[in-house]
Design a protein around this motif. Structure first.
Motif, short mmCIF file in Angstrom:
data_model
loop_
_atom_site.label_atom_id
_atom_site.label_comp_id
_atom_site.label_asym_id
_atom_site.label_seq_id
_atom_site.Cartn_x
_atom_site.Cartn_y
_atom_site.Cartn_z
N VAL A 150 1.93 -9.91 -5.68
CA VAL A 150 0.68 -10.03 -4.94
C VAL A 150 -0.28 -8.89 -5.26
O VAL A 150 -1.48 -9.11 -5.51
CB VAL A 150 0.96 -10.07 -3.41
N ILE A 151 0.24 -7.65 -5.25
CA ILE A 151 -0.61 -6.46 -5.43
C ILE A 151 -0.67 -6.02 -6.88
O ILE A 151 -1.72 -5.62 -7.38
CB ILE A 151 -0.09 -5.30 -4.55
N GLY A 152 0.45 -6.10 -7.57
CA GLY A 152 0.54 -5.59 -8.93
C GLY A 152 1.46 -4.38 -8.99
O GLY A 152 1.96 -3.91 -7.97
N PHE A 153 1.68 -3.89 -10.19
CA PHE A 153 2.57 -2.75 -10.37
C PHE A 153 1.91 -1.47 -9.87
O PHE A 153 0.70 -1.38 -9.76
CB PHE A 153 2.95 -2.60 -11.85
N GLY A 154 2.74 -0.49 -9.60
CA GLY A 154 2.24 0.80 -9.13
C GLY A 154 3.05 1.32 -7.98
O GLY A 154 4.10 0.76 -7.60
N LEU A 155 2.56 2.40 -7.39
CA LEU A 155 3.28 3.06 -6.30
C LEU A 155 3.14 2.31 -4.98
O LEU A 155 4.04 2.36 -4.14
CB LEU A 155 2.78 4.50 -6.15
N LEU A 156 2.02 1.63 -4.78
CA LEU A 156 1.72 1.02 -3.47
C LEU A 156 2.78 0.01 -3.03
O LEU A 156 3.25 0.10 -1.88
CB LEU A 156 0.34 0.38 -3.51
N PRO A 157 3.18 -0.96 -3.85
CA PRO A 157 4.20 -1.91 -3.35
C PRO A 157 5.52 -1.25 -3.03
O PRO A 157 6.21 -1.66 -2.08
CB PRO A 157 4.33 -2.92 -4.50
N VAL A 158 5.90 -0.22 -3.77
CA VAL A 158 7.16 0.48 -3.50
C VAL A 158 7.09 1.21 -2.17
O VAL A 158 8.01 1.14 -1.35
CB VAL A 158 7.48 1.45 -4.65
N VAL A 159 5.99 1.92 -1.93
CA VAL A 159 5.83 2.65 -0.68
C VAL A 159 5.80 1.71 0.51
O VAL A 159 6.41 1.98 1.55
CB VAL A 159 4.57 3.54 -0.73
N ILE A 160 5.10 0.59 0.37
CA ILE A 160 5.04 -0.37 1.47
C ILE A 160 6.44 -0.88 1.81
O ILE A 160 6.84 -0.95 2.98
CB ILE A 160 4.11 -1.54 1.12
N ALA A 161 7.21 -1.24 0.79
CA ALA A 161 8.55 -1.76 1.03
C ALA A 161 9.46 -0.70 1.66
O ALA A 161 10.23 -1.00 2.57
CB ALA A 161 9.15 -2.26 -0.28
N LEU A 162 9.36 0.53 1.20
CA LEU A 162 10.19 1.59 1.77
C LEU A 162 9.75 1.95 3.18
O LEU A 162 10.59 2.28 4.03
CB LEU A 162 10.14 2.83 0.87
N VAL A 163 8.46 1.89 3.46
CA VAL A 163 7.98 2.15 4.82
C VAL A 163 8.49 1.07 5.78
O VAL A 163 8.91 1.36 6.91
CB VAL A 163 6.44 2.21 4.84
N VAL A 164 8.48 -0.18 5.32
CA VAL A 164 9.02 -1.26 6.14
C VAL A 164 10.50 -1.04 6.42
O VAL A 164 11.00 -1.34 7.51
CB VAL A 164 8.79 -2.62 5.43
N LEU A 165 11.21 -0.45 5.46
CA LEU A 165 12.62 -0.13 5.66
C LEU A 165 12.82 1.02 6.63
O LEU A 165 13.77 1.01 7.42
CB LEU A 165 13.26 0.21 4.31
N ALA A 166 11.91 2.01 6.60
CA ALA A 166 12.10 3.22 7.40
C ALA A 166 11.60 3.09 8.83
O ALA A 166 12.07 3.83 9.72
CB ALA A 166 11.37 4.39 6.72
N ILE A 167 10.69 2.19 9.10
CA ILE A 167 10.11 2.08 10.44
C ILE A 167 11.14 1.68 11.50
O ILE A 167 11.18 2.28 12.58
CB ILE A 167 8.90 1.12 10.43
#
Length: 241
Positions: free
Chosen positions: A82-99
């Motif tokens: 949806v977003i493309g490669f880069g840091l943003l999709p990784v951070v979003i997924a990890l934040v969803v895991l950490a919340i």
């Protein structure tokens, strides 16, 4: 034991060599710290509000269940499409895991407080915001910090998935090792991730011991119970001659 040879090879620790272990550790820590800061800024205020007011408690409960069932790698792949490669999709997924662990522990910490303590604060004339910051948060701090520790362990062990979308970190040892059939590199990467998780947990444990009041953590009671009993002085007796 080939992974020990890989770990002890000076070339893999040389900062001038591309893909050296220290630089991978720094990148891995960057992903972890960035994720935890964002997740804490979101989850702690929400958990404090839910725990203080008692409203929307189902959010905290369902968040914990969702966090345990959501596949992080699958979420990253979805976000990349949806977003493309880069840091943003990784951070979003990890934040969803950490919340979820931070949110649920913050909520549980406030709800576990003895209501008599809150009533006593109200009787002293404290306002709701004062009760929150001067009574509830200090008493709930052990559980809040335990949620942060749990989130740290989950994120530092899961941040290896960043390498699957072209980023760095210790996941490079796993991904590149599997691609090249170099299993000594794969095992070495797993060992370094495990050691990093242990070190971060020990650091978090030390910070928790410094931040949490001894009266809340129970250390004050332990020190009191370990003191040797003071010698008792009995009443003087007089004898008549």
């Amino acid at each position: 034991m080939d992974y020990l040879e890989y770990l002890l090879d000076p070339e893999h620790w040389d900062l001038a060599v591309n893909g050296n272990i220290p630089s991978l550790v720094v990148e891995h820590l960057y992903y972890t710290v960035l994720t935890l800061v964002i997740a804490a800024l979101i989850a702690i205020p929400v958990g404090l509000y839910i725990g203080h007011t008692g409203k929307f408690s189902f959010v905290a409960i369902n968040a914990g269940n969702a966090g345990r069932s959501l596949p992080t790698l699958g979420l990253i792949i979805l976000l990349v499409t949806v977003i493309g490669f880069g840091l943003l999709p990784v951070v979003i997924a990890l934040v969803v895991l950490a919340i979820p662990p931070i949110l649920t522990s913050t909520y549980a910490g406030l709800r576990a407080i003895n209501p008599a303590s809150v009533d006593a604060a109200k009787g002293m004339g404290m306002r709701p915001i004062q009760i929150l910051f001067r009574v509830e948060i200090p008493m709930a701090l052990p559980l809040i910090l335990s949620g942060l520790r749990s989130a740290t362990l989950q994120v530092v062990s899961t941040a290896t998935v960043a390498s699957y979308v072209g980023l760095g970190g210790l996941g490079r040892l796993l991904v590149d090792g599997l691609a090249l059939n170099q299993y000594d590199r794969v095992i070495a990467g797993a060992v370094v991730v495990a050691l990093l998780a242990i070190i971060l947990d020990l650091i978090a444990s030390g910070l928790q011991r410094l931040v949490v009041s001894p009266g809340v953590s129970g250390r004050a009671l332990t020190r009191t119970s370990n003191k040797p009993p003071s010698p008792s002085v009995g009443p003087a007796t007089a004898t008549a001659g």
